[in-house]
Design a protein around this motif. Structure first.
Motif, PDB file in Angstrom:
ATOM      1  N   ALA A   1       0.836  -1.207   0.000  1.00  0.00           N
ATOM      2  CA  ALA A   1       0.000   0.000   0.000  1.00  0.00           C
ATOM      3  C   ALA A   1       0.867   1.253   0.000  1.00  0.00           C
ATOM      4  N   GLN A   2       1.989   1.208   0.719  1.00  0.00           N
ATOM      5  CA  GLN A   2       2.914   2.343   0.743  1.00  0.00           C
ATOM      6  C   GLN A   2       3.506   2.594  -0.644  1.00  0.00           C
ATOM      7  N   ARG A   3       3.879   1.506  -1.337  1.00  0.00           N
ATOM      8  CA  ARG A   3       4.412   1.658  -2.701  1.00  0.00           C
ATOM      9  C   ARG A   3       3.328   2.198  -3.639  1.00  0.00           C
ATOM     10  N   TYR A   4       2.080   1.747  -3.436  1.00  0.00           N
ATOM     11  CA  TYR A   4       0.984   2.219  -4.290  1.00  0.00           C
ATOM     12  C   TYR A   4       0.761   3.716  -4.095  1.00  0.00           C
ATOM     13  N   LYS A   5       0.815   4.164  -2.843  1.00  0.00           N
ATOM     14  CA  LYS A   5       0.641   5.593  -2.564  1.00  0.00           C
ATOM     15  C   LYS A   5       1.738   6.416  -3.241  1.00  0.00           C
ATOM     16  N   GLU A   6       2.930   5.848  -3.316  1.00  0.00           N
ATOM     17  CA  GLU A   6       4.058   6.571  -3.930  1.00  0.00           C
ATOM     18  C   GLU A   6       3.886   6.716  -5.441  1.00  0.00           C
ATOM     19  N   LEU A   7       3.021   5.894  -6.037  1.00  0.00           N
ATOM     20  CA  LEU A   7       2.765   6.044  -7.477  1.00  0.00           C
ATOM     21  C   LEU A   7       2.152   7.408  -7.786  1.00  0.00           C
ATOM     22  N   SER A   8       1.365   7.943  -6.835  1.00  0.00           N
ATOM     23  CA  SER A   8       0.707   9.233  -7.071  1.00  0.00           C
ATOM     24  C   SER A   8       1.704  10.379  -7.104  1.00  0.00           C
ATOM     25  N   ALA A   9       2.918  10.147  -6.581  1.00  0.00           N
ATOM     26  CA  ALA A   9       3.947  11.192  -6.581  1.00  0.00           C
ATOM     27  C   ALA A   9       4.894  11.067  -7.764  1.00  0.00           C
ATOM     28  N   GLU A  10       4.683  10.023  -8.566  1.00  0.00           N
ATOM     29  CA  GLU A  10       5.552   9.813  -9.730  1.00  0.00           C
ATOM     30  C   GLU A  10       5.326  10.911 -10.762  1.00  0.00           C
ATOM     31  N   PRO A  11       6.407  11.470 -11.342  1.00  0.00           N
ATOM     32  CA  PRO A  11       6.242  12.517 -12.354  1.00  0.00           C
ATOM     33  C   PRO A  11       5.619  11.988 -13.634  1.00  0.00           C
ATOM     34  N   SER A  12       4.863  12.840 -14.296  1.00  0.00           N
ATOM     35  CA  SER A  12       4.226  12.445 -15.558  1.00  0.00           C
ATOM     36  C   SER A  12       5.253  12.373 -16.670  1.00  0.00           C
ATOM     37  N   ASP A  13       4.992  11.504 -17.621  1.00  0.00           N
ATOM     38  CA  ASP A  13       5.817  11.413 -18.821  1.00  0.00           C
ATOM     39  C   ASP A  13       5.401  12.538 -19.768  1.00  0.00           C
ATOM     40  N   PRO A  14       6.351  13.326 -20.299  1.00  0.00           N
ATOM     41  CA  PRO A  14       5.996  14.418 -21.209  1.00  0.00           C
ATOM     42  C   PRO A  14       5.145  13.975 -22.395  1.00  0.00           C
ATOM     43  N   SER A  15       5.273  12.700 -22.769  1.00  0.00           N
ATOM     44  CA  SER A  15       4.514  12.201 -23.926  1.00  0.00           C
ATOM     45  C   SER A  15       3.074  11.855 -23.577  1.00  0.00           C
ATOM     46  N   ASP A  16       2.709  11.999 -22.280  1.00  0.00           N
ATOM     47  CA  ASP A  16       1.365  11.615 -21.845  1.00  0.00           C
ATOM     48  C   ASP A  16       0.363  12.754 -21.922  1.00  0.00           C
ATOM     49  N   ASP A  17       0.774  13.896 -22.492  1.00  0.00           N
ATOM     50  CA  ASP A  17      -0.116  15.061 -22.646  1.00  0.00           C
ATOM     51  C   ASP A  17      -0.697  15.521 -21.309  1.00  0.00           C
ATOM     52  N   GLY A  18       0.114  15.407 -20.263  1.00  0.00           N
ATOM     53  CA  GLY A  18      -0.318  15.912 -18.967  1.00  0.00           C
ATOM     54  C   GLY A  18      -1.241  14.992 -18.195  1.00  0.00           C
ATOM     55  N   ASP A  19      -1.570  13.809 -18.759  1.00  0.00           N
ATOM     56  CA  ASP A  19      -2.431  12.875 -18.050  1.00  0.00           C
ATOM     57  C   ASP A  19      -1.701  12.278 -16.850  1.00  0.00           C
ATOM     58  N   ALA A  20      -2.472  11.799 -15.874  1.00  0.00           N
ATOM     59  CA  ALA A  20      -1.868  11.128 -14.725  1.00  0.00           C
ATOM     60  C   ALA A  20      -1.107   9.905 -15.226  1.00  0.00           C
ATOM     61  N   PRO A  21       0.091   9.647 -14.673  1.00  0.00           N
ATOM     62  CA  PRO A  21       0.914   8.556 -15.183  1.00  0.00           C
ATOM     63  C   PRO A  21       0.303   7.171 -14.975  1.00  0.00           C
ATOM     64  N   TYR A  22      -0.522   7.004 -13.912  1.00  0.00           N
ATOM     65  CA  TYR A  22      -1.112   5.697 -13.638  1.00  0.00           C
ATOM     66  C   TYR A  22      -2.595   5.861 -13.297  1.00  0.00           C
ATOM     67  N   ASP A  23      -3.352   4.810 -13.559  1.00  0.00           N
ATOM     68  CA  ASP A  23      -4.786   4.814 -13.256  1.00  0.00           C
ATOM     69  C   ASP A  23      -4.959   4.386 -11.806  1.00  0.00           C
ATOM     70  N   LEU A  24      -4.962   5.368 -10.899  1.00  0.00           N
ATOM     71  CA  LEU A  24      -5.008   5.071  -9.476  1.00  0.00           C
ATOM     72  C   LEU A  24      -6.433   5.236  -8.926  1.00  0.00           C
ATOM     73  N   VAL A  25      -6.747   4.438  -7.909  1.00  0.00           N
ATOM     74  CA  VAL A  25      -8.050   4.503  -7.244  1.00  0.00           C
ATOM     75  C   VAL A  25      -7.882   5.329  -5.974  1.00  0.00           C
ATOM     76  N   GLY A  26      -8.709   6.373  -5.841  1.00  0.00           N
ATOM     77  CA  GLY A  26      -8.545   7.341  -4.755  1.00  0.00           C
ATOM     78  C   GLY A  26      -8.481   6.730  -3.370  1.00  0.00           C
ATOM     79  N   TYR A  27      -9.432   5.851  -3.026  1.00  0.00           N
ATOM     80  CA  TYR A  27      -9.481   5.355  -1.648  1.00  0.00           C
ATOM     81  C   TYR A  27      -8.273   4.478  -1.320  1.00  0.00           C
ATOM     82  N   LEU A  28      -7.647   3.881  -2.336  1.00  0.00           N
ATOM     83  CA  LEU A  28      -6.467   3.047  -2.086  1.00  0.00           C
ATOM     84  C   LEU A  28      -5.238   3.889  -1.753  1.00  0.00           C
ATOM     85  N   THR A  29      -5.213   5.138  -2.233  1.00  0.00           N
ATOM     86  CA  THR A  29      -4.078   6.008  -1.907  1.00  0.00           C
ATOM     87  C   THR A  29      -4.233   6.621  -0.518  1.00  0.00           C
ATOM     88  N   GLU A  30      -5.368   6.363   0.137  1.00  0.00           N
ATOM     89  CA  GLU A  30      -5.614   6.915   1.473  1.00  0.00           C
ATOM     90  C   GLU A  30      -5.528   5.859   2.567  1.00  0.00           C
TER      91      GLU A  30
END
Length: 480
Positions: A280-309
């Motif tokens: 769960a700690q590693r999953y929360k850290e995914l939300s802090a991962e920087p976006s890839d410039p080629s992703d047009d500003g989209d979030a880098p991963y499809d994360l579920v809100g309640y799991l990051t909490e």
């Protein structure tokens, strides 16, 4: 079943005397359970009139005492309405989940609430009565409104002639589903536990193949991180289903009945709560991962809100501290072999997986300081104490350096850093504007021109100062 009282249950009985008897038994054996009882006060349903009236008076008086009401037998219709609204979280009880002591945990019924009543807050139906065909479908439907990850399905438990009832259920489903009962029955506990083990194994293999032992950090490959995000979500889906069916972290082996083979299936869990919270700690850290410039500003991963909490702060640090004590003992022990010291150090590093990436950095810095003789452990202080101390010291250094680089008021900056400000309230009462007035314009100009390698006009410098200050304060600081 109730997810610590979040959801409620209905218990259907066969007669009024039985309902009253159950109610009185539960008052004695489960006084902490907020229970009430509902049946038609005008129908003598196989029970004596005096017994029924005494029961009604007792039920209503208990309800009045618990919830501060004033109902009587003569106002039973109002009592029923208040009870149903409370159970459904409607009208005056729309936000009742914020005051759990005002909720109703269990409602015992006789021919009530099994048709028409509909609430996402009811997730379990217990039955000590026999039903057939449309009555089964209508009764079971009381739990079919899903409600977030905590209610992936409703639960039905029947106790009277269960084998006969099982056949009645199958006949009803066959008749009313057109003999296509797809998706009506969920997997049993054994299947969900096996899938949890299977997905955990897939995650472990993913990290191992990426060269990351013990889940100590996120893999560098973004595609691997994306796969982890997907698997962790699946793991939680199976776990939430298993929790409703009786899964807890306190039990590692489950003896589950196999109805098809009329035997028991033993399922042993391959991971415990500590391992789960590390993931769960590693999953929360995914939300802090920087976006890839080629992703047009989209979030880098499809994360579920309640799991990051998920609260990963409850990871037991006793094991980590015990490994720390063992390492220190060997380090200071005359004649301890280099091999034993390295082994103890490796065990200690393995326990770091429960820490955030920033905490792991300071834990390693502290260990290096000990090895070089720059730090001397004090009796009674844990490794967590030292990590926090090093973090605070580094944060203070960051604030001081930032204030020096931009020549601003360090005290004002520290005060703002301690308020836990967000993007929306950072300039409340004009505090950010006041801080910006203290910035040395010449120092700021020199910093940005050196960093970007171009000359900047004053308005551009002001914009960059504003942007950098906001980011520094909201994120909690960083090196400049």
């Amino acid at each position: 079943m109730s997810h610590n009282g979040k959801f409620h249950a209905i218990f259907a009985t066969s007669s009024i005397p039985e309902a009253i008897e159950y109610y009185r038994m539960m008052k004695i054996t489960m006084p902490e359970l907020k229970t009430s009882c509902l049946f038609d006060p005008n129908i003598d349903n196989n029970g004596g009139a005096i017994y029924k009236e005494d029961g009604l008076v007792e039920i209503i008086e208990d309800y009045n005492k618990r919830y501060g009401q004033d109902f009587t037998i003569h106002t039973h219709a109002r009592f029923k309405k208040d009870l149903s609204l409370r159970l459904a979280h409607k009208e005056q009880y729309k936000r009742i989940e914020r005051t759990p002591d005002q909720q109703l945990d269990l409602l015992i019924v006789v021919d009530q609430m099994l048709t028409g009543f509909d609430s996402k807050w009811v997730n379990t139906l217990y039955m000590d009565k026999m039903l057939e065909y449309e009555n089964i479908i209508q009764a079971f439907s009381r739990t079919n409104r899903l409600f977030g990850p905590d209610k992936p399905f409703g639960v039905i438990r029947y106790y009277r002639k269960p084998h006969t009832m099982e056949q009645n259920v199958l006949k009803a489903v066959k008749l009313y589903s057109g003999d296509r009962p797809i998706g009506l029955f969920v997997d049993r506990l054994a299947r969900n536990l096996e899938k949890m083990n299977e997905v955990y194994g897939d995650i472990a293999e993913l990290f191992t193949s990426a060269g990351v032992p013990d889940f100590e950090k996120l893999p560098q490959d973004r595609s691997v991180c994306a796969k982890f995000a997907k698997l962790f979500r699946a793991l939680n889906d199976y776990m939430e289903a298993a929790r409703v069916q009786g899964f807890t972290w306190n039990q590692s082996v489950y003896h589950c009945p196999d109805d098809a083979a009329d035997e028991t299936i033993d399922v042993e869990m391959l991971f415990d709560e500590s391992a789960y919270l590390i993931l769960a700690q590693r999953y929360k850290e995914l939300s802090a991962e920087p976006s890839d410039p080629s992703d047009d500003g989209d979030a880098p991963y499809d994360l579920v809100g309640y799991l990051t909490e998920i609260d990963t702060g409850v990871i037991d640090s006793n094991y980590m501290n015990s490994r720390f004590d063992k390492y220190l003992k060997l380090l200071n022990q005359a004649g301890a072999s280099g091999e034993s010291i390295e082994q103890a150090k490796a065990e200690l590093h393995k326990s770091f997986a429960s820490l955030t990436q920033e905490e792991q950095k300071f834990a390693n810095i502290f260990l290096h300081d000990i090895e070089r003789g720059d730090a001397t452990p004090e009796p009674g202080k844990t490794l967590r104490d030292y990590i926090t101390e090093y973090q605070c010291r580094a944060k203070n250094d960051q604030i001081h350096r930032f204030a020096v680089v931009f020549g601003l008021d360090e005290e004002k900056l520290r005060n703002m850093m301690g308020l836990g400000l967000t993007k929306t309230n950072i300039n409340e009462f004009g505090r950010l504007d006041e801080l910006k007035k203290s910035v040395d314009k010449a120092k700021a100009k020199a910093y940005f021109e050196k960093k970007e390698g171009v000359k900047l006009i004053p308005p551009k410098v002001n914009q960059k100062v504003d942007s950098l200050l906001r980011e520094f304060i909201v994120t909690g600081g960083f090196e400049v």
